[in-house]
Design a protein around this motif. Structure first.
Motif, PDB file in Angstrom:
ATOM      1  N   ALA A 229      89.469  64.684 -25.840  1.00 42.23           N
ATOM      2  CA  ALA A 229      89.774  64.107 -24.604  1.00 42.23           C
ATOM      3  C   ALA A 229      88.288  63.397 -23.825  1.00 42.23           C
ATOM      4  O   ALA A 229      88.233  62.350 -23.668  1.00 42.23           O
ATOM      5  CB  ALA A 229      90.254  64.980 -23.473  1.00 42.23           C
ATOM      6  N   LEU A 230      87.316  64.407 -24.153  1.00 40.95           N
ATOM      7  CA  LEU A 230      85.738  63.856 -23.923  1.00 40.95           C
ATOM      8  C   LEU A 230      85.500  62.473 -24.848  1.00 40.95           C
ATOM      9  O   LEU A 230      84.827  61.837 -24.426  1.00 40.95           O
ATOM     10  CB  LEU A 230      85.045  65.064 -24.108  1.00 40.95           C
ATOM     11  CG  LEU A 230      83.772  65.043 -23.449  1.00 40.95           C
ATOM     12  CD1 LEU A 230      84.030  65.023 -21.952  1.00 40.95           C
ATOM     13  CD2 LEU A 230      82.844  66.468 -23.855  1.00 40.95           C
TER      14      LEU A 230
ATOM     15  N   LYS B 226      87.386  60.558 -26.210  1.00 47.32           N
ATOM     16  CA  LYS B 226      88.291  59.418 -25.745  1.00 47.32           C
ATOM     17  C   LYS B 226      87.681  58.883 -24.501  1.00 47.32           C
ATOM     18  O   LYS B 226      87.781  57.348 -24.301  1.00 47.32           O
ATOM     19  CB  LYS B 226      89.571  59.777 -25.661  1.00 47.32           C
ATOM     20  CG  LYS B 226      90.641  59.543 -26.681  1.00 47.32           C
ATOM     21  CD  LYS B 226      91.959  59.784 -26.229  1.00 47.32           C
ATOM     22  CE  LYS B 226      92.954  59.590 -27.370  1.00 47.32           C
ATOM     23  NZ  LYS B 226      94.412  59.716 -27.059  1.00 47.32           N
ATOM     24  N   SER B 227      86.979  59.374 -23.729  1.00 50.49           N
ATOM     25  CA  SER B 227      86.432  58.935 -22.428  1.00 50.49           C
ATOM     26  C   SER B 227      85.447  58.209 -22.670  1.00 50.49           C
ATOM     27  O   SER B 227      84.747  57.320 -22.037  1.00 50.49           O
ATOM     28  CB  SER B 227      86.226  60.097 -21.389  1.00 50.49           C
ATOM     29  OG  SER B 227      84.990  60.817 -21.810  1.00 50.49           O
ATOM     30  N   PHE B 228      84.723  58.083 -23.765  1.00 45.79           N
ATOM     31  CA  PHE B 228      83.489  57.347 -23.993  1.00 45.79           C
ATOM     32  C   PHE B 228      83.757  56.159 -24.497  1.00 45.79           C
ATOM     33  O   PHE B 228      84.627  55.994 -25.454  1.00 45.79           O
ATOM     34  CB  PHE B 228      82.450  58.080 -24.984  1.00 45.79           C
ATOM     35  CG  PHE B 228      81.580  59.107 -24.205  1.00 45.79           C
ATOM     36  CD1 PHE B 228      80.875  59.003 -23.408  1.00 45.79           C
ATOM     37  CD2 PHE B 228      82.051  60.689 -24.268  1.00 45.79           C
ATOM     38  CE1 PHE B 228      79.773  59.917 -22.896  1.00 45.79           C
ATOM     39  CE2 PHE B 228      81.325  61.690 -23.348  1.00 45.79           C
ATOM     40  CZ  PHE B 228      80.392  60.951 -22.885  1.00 45.79           C
TER      41      PHE B 228
END
Lengths: 158, 111
Positions: free
Chosen positions: B106-107, B109-111
């Motif tokens: 998830a981390l 994907k957030s970048f």
């Protein structure tokens, strides 16, 4: 440097790391850009599905035990047994002036090597048309020159 | 019965179908088998964790799953070291992923 650190910290703080209920399925059959996926009990018609490898699919055929999916990407990277997730978003594309003069694929992603599209708004592809009252009135007919069409369908200029 | 598969009746139906010798019996049995597998998946919780869970944690997880999905659910516990930490629970097509691996994804994907 301080700005970069703050930016990364904000990204980490904003990431949703708590467990949430997701809806998943498994590819049962795949070929020629179409897949049948077991599971995905909560999938919606025309919902975008995350097939992994950065590939998006479109849920089109909802059956009792499986979902028929159109793969909007390179289906050769996928295989039977791969996990599929719902996204909760109906098929949508970016809209706005940022798209003027750009070449995009079916998902509105740029394919002209001119960088990302500057757009923050996305509209659903299958959008309900505005009601007849809200539309601009028309009074100038258009003839196509094809008799059956002109006889059966009333066309007008906007 | 009551939303649960009656194993005896399913066994009888499968045997009767097989014995009938109908030309489509094998295809029907294959479809029946698939439906039974899906039914089993809906009543089985696959609980994965990076390290083996203590018996009391297993019991509380089972109790919580019973609350969420009804009394007919059975939990199957397994160890998957690549999760790094946390737990990943799948019941049918419902997935509750609280693993470190999912958090890192998830981390990313957030970048």
């Amino acid at each position: 440097m301080a700005t970069l650190l703050e930016e990364v910290e904000a990204q980490i703080a904003g990431a949703k790391l708590s467990p949430v209920k997701q809806n998943v399925g498994v590819i049962r059959e795949i070929g020629d850009g179409v897949a049948k996926v077991d599971g995905l009990a909560d999938a919606m018609l025309n919902e975008m599905l995350d097939l992994g490898h950065g590939i998006t699919g479109l849920a089109l055929n909802l059956e009792e035990t499986e979902v028929g999916v159109i793969i909007l990407g390179d289906y050769t990277q996928l295989e039977e047994g791969d996990e599929v997730r719902t996204t909760g978003k109906l098929l949508q594309v970016p809209v706005g002036k940022g798209l003027l003069g750009r070449v995009v694929n079916t998902l509105g992603e740029p394919i002209d090597d001119k960088g990302p599209i500057q757009s923050t708004v996305a509209y659903p592809v299958e959008k309900i048309a505005p009601g007849i009252i809200r539309r601009q009135s028309v009074n100038q007919p258009v003839q196509t020159g094809i008799m059956p069409i002109d006889a059966m369908i009333a066309s007008t200029k906007p | 019965m009551n939303g649960l598969l009656d194993e005896n009746r399913a066994r009888q139906a499968a045997r009767a179908l097989f014995a009938s010798g109908h030309r489509n019996s094998l295809a029907t049995l294959t479809h029946f088998l698939r439906l039974m597998k899906l039914n089993q998946a809906q009543h089985t919780a696959i609980v994965e964790s990076a390290t083996p869970l203590a018996p009391d944690l297993q019991a509380s997880t089972q109790a919580r799953l019973t609350l969420l999905h009804g009394p007919g659910i059975t939990a199957s516990f397994s160890v998957r070291p690549e999760l790094i930490g946390g737990m990943r629970i799948q019941v049918g097509s419902d997935l509750y992923d609280g693993s470190v691996l999912a958090g890192l994804a998830a981390l990313e994907k957030s970048f």
